[in-house]
Design a protein around this motif. Structure first.
Motif, PDB file in Angstrom:
ATOM      1  N   ILE A   9     -42.998  -5.865  11.459  1.00 11.86           N
ATOM      2  CA  ILE A   9     -42.164  -4.973  12.273  1.00 11.86           C
ATOM      3  C   ILE A   9     -42.238  -5.352  13.753  1.00 11.86           C
ATOM      4  N   PRO A  10     -41.109  -5.804  14.335  1.00 10.42           N
ATOM      5  CA  PRO A  10     -41.087  -6.100  15.771  1.00 10.42           C
ATOM      6  C   PRO A  10     -40.923  -4.816  16.578  1.00 10.42           C
ATOM      7  N   ILE A  11     -41.614  -4.734  17.697  1.00 11.80           N
ATOM      8  CA  ILE A  11     -41.585  -3.501  18.492  1.00 11.80           C
ATOM      9  C   ILE A  11     -41.257  -3.828  19.942  1.00 11.80           C
ATOM     10  N   VAL A  39     -47.925  -5.902   9.767  1.00  8.57           N
ATOM     11  CA  VAL A  39     -48.088  -6.707  10.982  1.00  8.57           C
ATOM     12  C   VAL A  39     -47.079  -6.217  12.012  1.00  8.57           C
ATOM     13  N   PHE A  40     -47.565  -5.586  13.053  1.00  9.38           N
ATOM     14  CA  PHE A  40     -46.699  -5.158  14.147  1.00  9.38           C
ATOM     15  C   PHE A  40     -46.727  -6.236  15.223  1.00  9.38           C
ATOM     16  N   ILE A  41     -45.579  -6.516  15.822  1.00 15.26           N
ATOM     17  CA  ILE A  41     -45.558  -7.446  16.939  1.00 15.26           C
ATOM     18  C   ILE A  41     -45.023  -6.705  18.148  1.00 15.26           C
ATOM     19  N   ALA A  78     -40.265 -12.482  17.646  1.00  9.00           N
ATOM     20  CA  ALA A  78     -41.336 -11.558  17.243  1.00  9.00           C
ATOM     21  C   ALA A  78     -41.540 -11.618  15.733  1.00  9.00           C
ATOM     22  N   ILE A  79     -40.430 -11.632  14.995  1.00  4.82           N
ATOM     23  CA  ILE A  79     -40.552 -11.690  13.534  1.00  4.82           C
ATOM     24  C   ILE A  79     -41.209 -13.004  13.109  1.00  4.82           C
ATOM     25  N   ILE A  90     -45.346 -11.354  -0.927  1.00  2.00           N
ATOM     26  CA  ILE A  90     -44.003 -10.917  -0.549  1.00  2.00           C
ATOM     27  C   ILE A  90     -44.068 -10.431   0.892  1.00  2.00           C
ATOM     28  N   THR A  91     -43.080 -10.804   1.697  1.00  6.18           N
ATOM     29  CA  THR A  91     -43.024 -10.299   3.065  1.00  6.18           C
ATOM     30  C   THR A  91     -41.737  -9.512   3.250  1.00  6.18           C
ATOM     31  N   VAL A  92     -41.857  -8.317   3.813  1.00  6.63           N
ATOM     32  CA  VAL A  92     -40.688  -7.489   4.066  1.00  6.63           C
ATOM     33  C   VAL A  92     -40.559  -7.290   5.571  1.00  6.63           C
ATOM     34  N   THR A  93     -39.348  -7.462   6.105  1.00  4.80           N
ATOM     35  CA  THR A  93     -39.121  -7.165   7.524  1.00  4.80           C
ATOM     36  C   THR A  93     -38.379  -5.839   7.637  1.00  4.80           C
ATOM     37  N   LEU A  94     -38.590  -5.195   8.774  1.00  5.67           N
ATOM     38  CA  LEU A  94     -38.121  -3.818   8.947  1.00  5.67           C
ATOM     39  C   LEU A  94     -37.935  -3.566  10.441  1.00  5.67           C
TER      40      LEU A  94
END
Ligand code: UDP
Ligand code: MG
Length: 329
Positions: A9-11, A39-41, A78-79, A90-94
């Motif tokens: 998750i990009p922030i 994983v937050f960025i 960021a992602i 598995i990687t999920v983006t959000l």
């Protein structure tokens, strides 16, 4: 211990909505009964987002990792930084603004388990302004024609990627890119599902009209040479046309003498063509600029610190929180 699922998750300046995000994200993931990590960025937020993320890391260090950038490098960088840190199968983006409901992650994972290595998503009722929905649809269609990438809904980030895709993306060194499209080019078995879409929970969109245009140029120039080829074909067609016109006028000159009528029509045509030429030069510039950034080879982003549990600590008595592993890429 094997990690089944990584959530990236990009922030960027999301202080107003982060509490709500945590409130829904963690229970939704706990309910899946998987080994997961989030994983937050922090993409150089100028508000309290970094502090809030650090606090959340202290609350759930077992499943939370935070990558802190030293500046704003954009959502896609960021992602990518998040991808470099993931360990999951598995990687999920959000997105962080809850426009992508965390409860849908389960559906993505279920679809991946059917043997796909890329699960895209289509928003059921898109909750964005009308002009944006319309413009993005038109761009979507154009992109589908000139790249070989099939995404029904390119603007949606809620997507799942297999380890094979993530490993390949981690080998790339692209400066200007669009993650879902890049991933698509590596996927062996892609598919899509329909997901819910909500209004932004708090804060405002980080994308102005300008940055949306830039992003769409990234999407097109990064994956296709068709726009350049279109201009060379147009150039050929126009050369033939103007040669024909030249001969026509030459013949006319000898048969009927010189002429001045239609001068303004000629101006109109000239100005139109000048516009086309300027656009063409600009387009070449878009490619050249990207080549320039790429060959310059500067670091794509700088990681100031990564907050994560120290996995190398063997003795359980040692402090579990080894914060701030500094590294630069
Ligand atoms: N974002 C980011 N860096 C940026 C801009 C946005 O990390 O420079 C993040 C933002 O915090 C959010 C996601 O990317 O999690 C999508 O941004 P936003 O919701 O503003 O975009 P929109 O939904 O309007 O396309
Ligand atoms: Mg959003």
């Amino acid at each position: 211990m094997k990690t089944d699922l990584s959530v990236v998750i990009p922030i960027y300046n999301e202080e107003a909505g982060l509490a709500k995000l945590f409130e829904r994200l963690y229970p939704a993931l706990d309910a899946l009964g998987l080994n997961y990590e989030i994983v937050f960025i922090n993409d150089g937020s100028r508000d309290r987002s970094a502090a809030i993320l650090a606090e959340q890391f202290r609350l759930r260090p077992d499943v939370t990792r935070v990558v802190l950038f030293n500046g704003n490098y954009g959502q896609h960088m960021a992602i990518l930084a998040g991808f470099a840190e993931t360990r999951g199968e598995i990687t999920v983006t959000l997105d962080a603004d809850l426009q992508n409901p965390p409860e849908e992650i389960g559906a993505l994972v279920a679809k991946m388990r059917e043997g796909y290595d890329y699960v895209g998503s289509i928003r059921r009722n898109r909750q964005d302004s009308a002009w944006r929905t319309y413009a993005s649809r038109a761009m979507n269609r154009l992109r589908e024609k000139i790249t070989r990438i099939q995404m029904t809904d390119q603007g949606n980030m809620l997507r799942a990627y297999g380890r094979n895709v993530i490993d390949l993306i981690n080998q790339c060194n692209e400066v200007n890119t669009f993650v879902p499209a890049l991933a698509y080019t590596f996927a062996r078995r892609p598919t899509e599902i329909v997901v819910a879409h909500e209004e932004r929970s708090a804060g405002e969109s980080k994308y102005s009209l300008y940055s949306l245009i830039r992003l769409n140029f990234d999407l097109v120039t990064g994956f296709s040479l068709v726009p350049l080829q279109f201009f060379s074909l147009l150039g050929i067609a126009l050369s033939f046309l103007s040669a024909a016109l030249f001969f026509l006028l030459l013949v006319r000159r000898f048969l009927f003498g010189s002429e001045v009528e239609g001068v303004f029509t000629l101006f109109a045509i000239t100005f139109f063509l000048m516009g086309v030429i300027l656009f063409g030069i600009g387009l070449v510039g878009e490619y050249v600029g990207r080549i320039y950034e790429q060959v310059r080879g500067r670091p794509r982003y700088v990681v100031q610190a990564v907050l994560q549990e120290d996995r190398t600590a063997a003795a359980p008595a040692s402090h579990p929180l080894q914060a701030a592993r500094s590294l630069e890429r």
